[in-house]
Design a protein around this motif. Structure first.
Motif: not given
Lengths: 265, 263, 293, 374
Positions: C165, A80-81, A112-113, A57-59, A55, C169, A84, A50, A89-90, C181-186
């Motif tokens: 898209r 996090a964005t 996504a990015t 901040f999520v927790h 990540l 998202h 990536v 994390r 990437c995880q 979030t982990a995939m980088g989606i804001d």
């Protein structure tokens, strides 16, 4: 310096309510290598992931001290964005798929990015080549896939981000040994053919050490041992993560049992 | 000999298409330390959830509990709070504490089933309610002392370190004074030293209260040393039941744990 | 004759249902993507209806232009609201967030009172008036246009939500925020988008309702809250549920009120929801275990 | 305070444990006693600052504080989001209207009856409603509100026609009246009229009700309430019957809301169907959240705030120097009051999620650390 890979230096992380999860952890994943971090449940492995991927901040977690850099750029303050976009990437622990989206939509979320381009479609095809079964089930909701297929999907989704560093958190969890072996064979292949760096976070020490170059052992938030994967296998800390554990601990438990059995009798 | 405290047969729990546990059956003798092992996702916790009434197993399953007076109760179909009142207590894999309550309140909740006063007398602060509260408080304080937790008494549980929380959870089941104690990975994420503390604590409860313990544990060193008998599960199916020596030699168990090595 | 009345109520109920579906859809979208139960959703509809009464009624703008202006203004308002207020509420206790939307509702009500005063305004007549009859039932053209407009928008939304898209998202965030979030989606972008589209749908609902309802008044806020029973009945996290729920609530309510009297509208709308919930505690299409409040 | 030596667990059961707490309670009690004497005097503050209005606000706040505390018991401790609050206020009004205005039952008898009626109806409503969780419960109770509203309308028109229900001024019980403190009117009765007398009726009722609720919350059942809110599976595995406990919380909460409905009816003398708009429940929610979630003091502070702030704001808008010259503010008096309130709620929630109690605690923390605070 720009190709130095991932560098974690003296990292301390705490969650809200002052529970310290990591204390002064340092770690290096050089470019093009497979590095593993071993540890039991609750040792702080997922916290490490994390922290690297932005990540926490999520927790409600915060980095208290230390730095994380990737190819020379600091990423411990990045979102996090941004992480990536930097190329990390995880494959998260427990897979964390989007259960109601189809397999293909899950994969597209991995990109996504990235900017919209035909390359994304090519990458999609490549994932289907790596995992033909995903191609067959591309229209099915991810929640309905089997455990092994879900894990493949999680790997595929991460690959869609075209990462330069792939982090796999507990890849082997709940999977049949055959599937685990297959996934690791694939990771090694990606590492060799595409020079992708891989950080493997594992509880299953045996599998992890067989498939990595270098390893660390995390215990209650601190790195206790590090070394080449080959040498690590003989280390007592690592042994404890194997079936049966180290002789010492076992003897201690047995002494305890004798003491109380006698007291009861 | 004595009748078993718990007899489970043909317990199958299904979610959608997935069988979390499949045809599991076993007997636990009164006073014994019984362990359930298996890799992640093998269905260990599902067995506990079936015993405590959280999951409803498929038709044909039976879980019979024999209480201290020798009366038998079929647990399947019973509500969890009724099962608990028969004298069965459990801990959770990911902590079943109430994080925003104080340590004291968490432990006092362990005495809930032993308290009788309702909203009327507590709300009006009647002497009987006050007396009951004080009595229970004293017995909770004894547990606090045993666990050496006096300094945390007023702290919110959620703000304490994980290891302490695990101890508090054990403390709570102790205040419940159960006959049968189900422990779901009470030592996960602990160092050898801490594990020994927990084991010492389990033995202490056994010695004092004579409870029967069903233990789910990952660490083979612990299980092989302390359990009297072991049930091994994999992918929801029972592999074998027996003494630690038998189980350790059982080929399927070895395969389940070492299989990945074979490639 | 009784059959005529039934047909009449049924047909006007379908037009009303289209509006409810639209409004419920916006409500569900905001809830699904941002986990915010938007209490002010009805007042956004009301605000749109008042804007319509000025732009189309007083200023006499053509229907299409007015619709576009109102819808876009509300979409912009949604984005502004996210970045000024709601952004700060992310991750706060669920009920606090609900109450912030209650605060917004109060402010909107006050704004309407300041600009439009407490008196009600007549039905907006920006669409061709006149009627035609089908099997004894008299149908205003307006109802048909409302049905068509709402239908088109619902379809457009479904295409956006399932094909684009941004829609992907949004669904990803709704499904598993941490993974997204982990995939980088804001998530901020997604949230702002959800607010924009949610309010846009409420806005169009308001424009259409101003043409449907006999008057534009401060009671519309409660009418807008029909999104609640509609969305809940369908299952609060379900997009098809919102559409079906909107239709069912409108039909049952319209027909029921036609026979029992208008004062029973609220009771009927919530009554049908209550019954459906007793039968299926998470609505017709909802996910079983939803958020814990 | 944490490390205080516990010699007798009885000490821990006291609501006010430490010396500073006791001092604060004494001060608050002193102020509460002095309050009506001060604010019923003929003093006229400069700048048209309100004076007697504060006593009215205080009475309304006392009534509301019972309702807010009851709302908080359900929302703040059990985390059951019910918005059927106004419905139970209506139930109180109907109980008072039926027994008091039609059958001339004494106000003092109606009060305990209303508690009972509220508890029974609350449990009946709760029985189906508690099948739903979270949001579904919220919206289902939303339906309960509209159902009660319809019942209320029917009740009012069948017993009272189209006029609002009117309530007589209650009398002081005979034995109290004979104490000689009161001067009876021409008919030999002592009526409870006017803010000053009402204050002395409402204050003890509010104090006792809130004390009852906070006792419930602190002890066995209350622990069960809080446990369910946090982890219901684990709660059932400590032997708590989750459904029964939720129902109990629902019944207690409804009972006190119903009683505060009775008090409100008698205090305001007249209630009609538009006395119970849906916003009422939102206002109570605002009291609870602005006051401070999961805290009984918070509910009281919230109620005080809810009635004191508009009194102040109205003065500020219309009489305060400079502000009173802004034409816009005077032209739209009610609207501005409304908007000001709405904006304040948003600001409080965004910046002070702990509510007024949170502010108080952080102040206390600040002074507690003095002189080491930074």
């Amino acid at each position: 310096m720009t190709d130095s890979g991932l560098l974690v230096a003296n990292l301390s992380v705490a969650y809200a309510g002052s529970v310290t999860a990591l204390r002064g952890v340092s770690l290096r994943v050089p470019r093009g290598s497979i590095v593993t971090v071993l540890g039991a449940n609750g040792a702080g492995k997922t916290t490490l992931v994390r922290a690297v991927t932005g990540l926490l901040f999520v927790h409600d977690g915060k980095i208290r001290e230390g730095t994380i850099t990737f190819n020379g750029k600091p990423i411990h303050t990045a979102s996090a964005t941004a992480v990536v976009k930097h190329g990390i990437c995880q494959v998260p622990e427990g897979r964390m798929l989007f259960p109601r989206l189809t397999a293909e939509e899950n994969l597209l979320c991995g990109a996504a990015t990235r900017r919209r381009s035909p390359e994304i479609d090519l990458d999609l095809e490549r994932v289907y080549q790596l995992f033909p079964v995903l191609g067959e089930r591309r229209r099915q909701p991810a929640g309905l896939l089997s455990g092994g297929e879900q894990q493949m999907l999680a790997v595929g989704r991460a690959l869609m981000a075209r990462p330069r560093l792939l982090i796999c958190d507990e890849l082997s969890l709940g999977l049949a040994p055959m599937v685990v072996a297959e996934l690791f064979r694939l990771l090694r292949q990606l590492n060799e053919t595409e020079e992708m760096s891989i950080l493997v976070i594992e509880q299953n020490a045996r599998v992890a050490l067989e498939n990595s170059h270098y390893g660390y052992v995390l215990e209650t938030g601190q790195m206790v041992v590090e070394g080449d994967s080959g040498t690590l296998r003989a280390d007592p800390h690592v042994q404890e993560l194997y079936l049966g554990g180290a002789g010492e601990a076992k003897a201690a438990y047995q002494a305890l049992v004798r003491q109380y059995r006698n007291a009861i009798a | 000999m004595t009748t078993p405290i718990l007899t489970a047969s043909d317990v199958t729990v299904q979610f959608g298409g997935l069988r979390a546990c499949d045809g599991v059956g076993f007997e636990v003798t009164r006073g014994e330390l019984f362990a359930i092992i298996g890799p992640n996702g093998a269905g260990k916790t599902s067995v506990l959830n079936a015993i405590t009434g959280i999951y409803r197993p498929l038709q044909g399953a039976s879980i019979v509990y024999c209480d201290r007076q020798g009366r038998k109760h079929e647990l399947i179909g019973m509500k969890p709070h009724r099962i608990v009142r028969l004298g069965i207590a459990r801990t959770f894999q990911n902590l079943g504490l109430f994080p925003h309550l104080s340590v004291l309140d968490n432990l006092m909740l362990g005495r809930y089933i032993h308290q009788k006063r309702g909203v009327l007398s507590t709300g009006l602060f009647l002497p009987a309610a006050v007396r009951e509260e004080l009595e229970q408080r004293e017995s909770v304080e004894r547990v606090i002392e045993l666990l050496e937790m006096a300094e945390f008494r007023w702290e919110q549980v959620g703000s304490l370190p994980y290891g302490i929380q695990k101890r508090i959870e054990l403390g709570r089941v102790l205040t419940m004074e159960p006959d049968l104690l189900l422990l779901d990975e009470p030592m996960a994420g602990m160092s050898v030293e801490e594990k020994r503390d927990i084991l010492r604590f389990i033995f202490e409860i056994q010695r004092r209260l004579g409870v029967t313990v069903i233990l789910i544990e990952h660490d083979m060193a612990v299980v092989m040393s302390v359990a009297e008998r072991i049930l091994a599960l994999n992918f929801g199916r029972p592999l074998t039941i027996g003494t630690p020596e038998d189980v350790a030699r059982h080929p399927e168990v070895v395969e389940a744990y070492l299989g990945a090595n074979g490639g | 004759m009784p059959l005529d009345k039934f047909l009449q109520l049924l047909l006007s109920g379908i037009s009303l249902g289209a509006i409810y579906a639209l409004v419920a859809l916006g409500f569900v979208l905001v809830f699904k993507a941002t986990s915010v139960l938007n209490f002010a959703h009805g007042s956004f509809l009301m605000l749109a209806a008042y804007l319509t009464s000025t732009l189309l009624g007083s200023l006499g703008l053509p229907f299409a232009v007015g619709l576009l202006v109102v819808a876009l203004s509300l979409a912009v308002l949604g984005v502004v609201l996210h970045y000024t207020v709601m952004q700060w509420m992310v991750g706060k206790a669920f009920f606090s967030v609900v109450l912030v939307t209650v605060g917004m509702e109060i402010v909107i009500r006050a704004v309407i009172l300041v600009f439009w005063g407490p008196l009600e305004r007549g039905r907006v007549q920006g669409l061709p008036q006149g009627t035609f009859s089908v099997g004894g039932a008299v149908i205003p053209y307006v109802n048909l246009i409302i049905l068509a407009a709402a239908g088109i928008l619902v379809l457009a939304f479904l295409v956006f939500f399932n094909r684009s898209r941004m829609g992907l998202h949004m669904r990803a965030v709704a499904d598993n925020l941490e993974a997204a979030t982990a995939m980088g989606i804001d998530r901020n972008v997604v949230y702002a988008g959800a607010w924009a589209i949610g309010l846009l749908l409420a806005g169009v609902g308001g424009v259409l309702y101003a043409h449907f309802s006999p008057s534009v008044n401060l009671g519309l806020g409660v009418i807008g809250l029909r999104a609640f029973p509609a969305a809940i009945l369908g299952g609060i996290d379900s997009v098809p549920g919102a559409i079906v729920g909107g239709m069912i609530v409108a039909l049952v309510e319209n027909i029921g009120a036609g026979y029992l009297g208008a004062q029973w509208r609220d009771v009927i709308a919530f009554g049908i929801m209550f019954l459906v919930l007793l039968w299926r505690p998470s609505g017709l299409f909802g996910t079983k275990e939803l958020i814990r409040v | 305070m944490r490390s205080r030596l516990v010699t007798d667990y009885r000490q821990d059961l006291a609501i006010f444990k430490t010396r500073p707490q006791k001092v604060i309670v004494a001060v608050v009690a002193g102020l509460a006693v002095a309050f009506p004497f001060v604010f019923s005097s003929d003093f006229t503050p400069p700048l048209g600052f309100p004076w007697r209005a504060w006593l009215t606000a205080a009475n309304l706040a006392l009534i509301a504080s019972i309702g807010a505390a009851a709302f908080n018991l359900l929302l703040g401790y059990t985390h059951q989001v019910s918005v059927a609050h106004a419905a139970f206020l209506m139930l109180g009004t109907m109980t008072a209207g039926y027994l008091g205005s039609i059958h001339h039952v004494s106000f003092w008898v109606i009060l305990p009856i209303s508690l009972l009626v509220g508890a029974v109806v609350g449990a009946l409503v709760g029985l189906p409603a508690l099948r739903f969780r979270g949001l579904y419960l919220l919206v289902a109770t939303f339906g309960v509100h509209f159902f009660f509203l319809q019942v209320y309308k029917t009740f009012q028109t069948s017993f009272f026609g189209f006029n609002a229900i009117r309530f007589p001024a209650p009398e002081v019980p005979v034995w109290l009246a004979q104490l000689g403190v009161f001067t009876p009117d021409a008919e030999g009765r002592v009526l409870i009229q006017g803010d000053f007398r009402w204050y002395w009726v409402l204050l003890p009722i509010a104090v006792l009700s809130i004390a009852y609720m906070s006792n419930v919350i602190r002890l066995r059942e209350g622990r069960a309430f809080r446990a369910i809110a946090q982890h219901d599976v684990s709660a059932s595995l400590t032997g708590i019957d989750v459904t029964a406990t939720k129902l109990r919380a629902f019944a207690i909460s409804s009972a006190f809301v119903t009683m505060s409905g009775v008090l409100g009816s008698y205090y305001l003398r007249a209630r009609g169907e538009d006395s119970f708009p849906f916003e009422v429940v939102l206002f109570y929610a605002i009291m609870v959240i602005v006051g401070g979630f999961s805290s009984t003091q918070g509910a009281v502070l919230g109620a005080l705030f809810f009635y004191f702030f508009p009194t102040f704001f109205d003065w500020f808008r219309s009489r305060a120097p400079v502000v009173r010259d802004i034409k816009f503010l005077q032209a739209y008096a009610n609207e501005i009051n409304l908007a000001g309130f709405g904006i304040l709620i948003i600001i409080v929630l965004v910046f002070r999620p702990g509510g007024l109690v949170g502010v108080w605690r952080s102040l206390k923390g600040y002074w507690g650390r003095w002189p080491f605070s930074t």
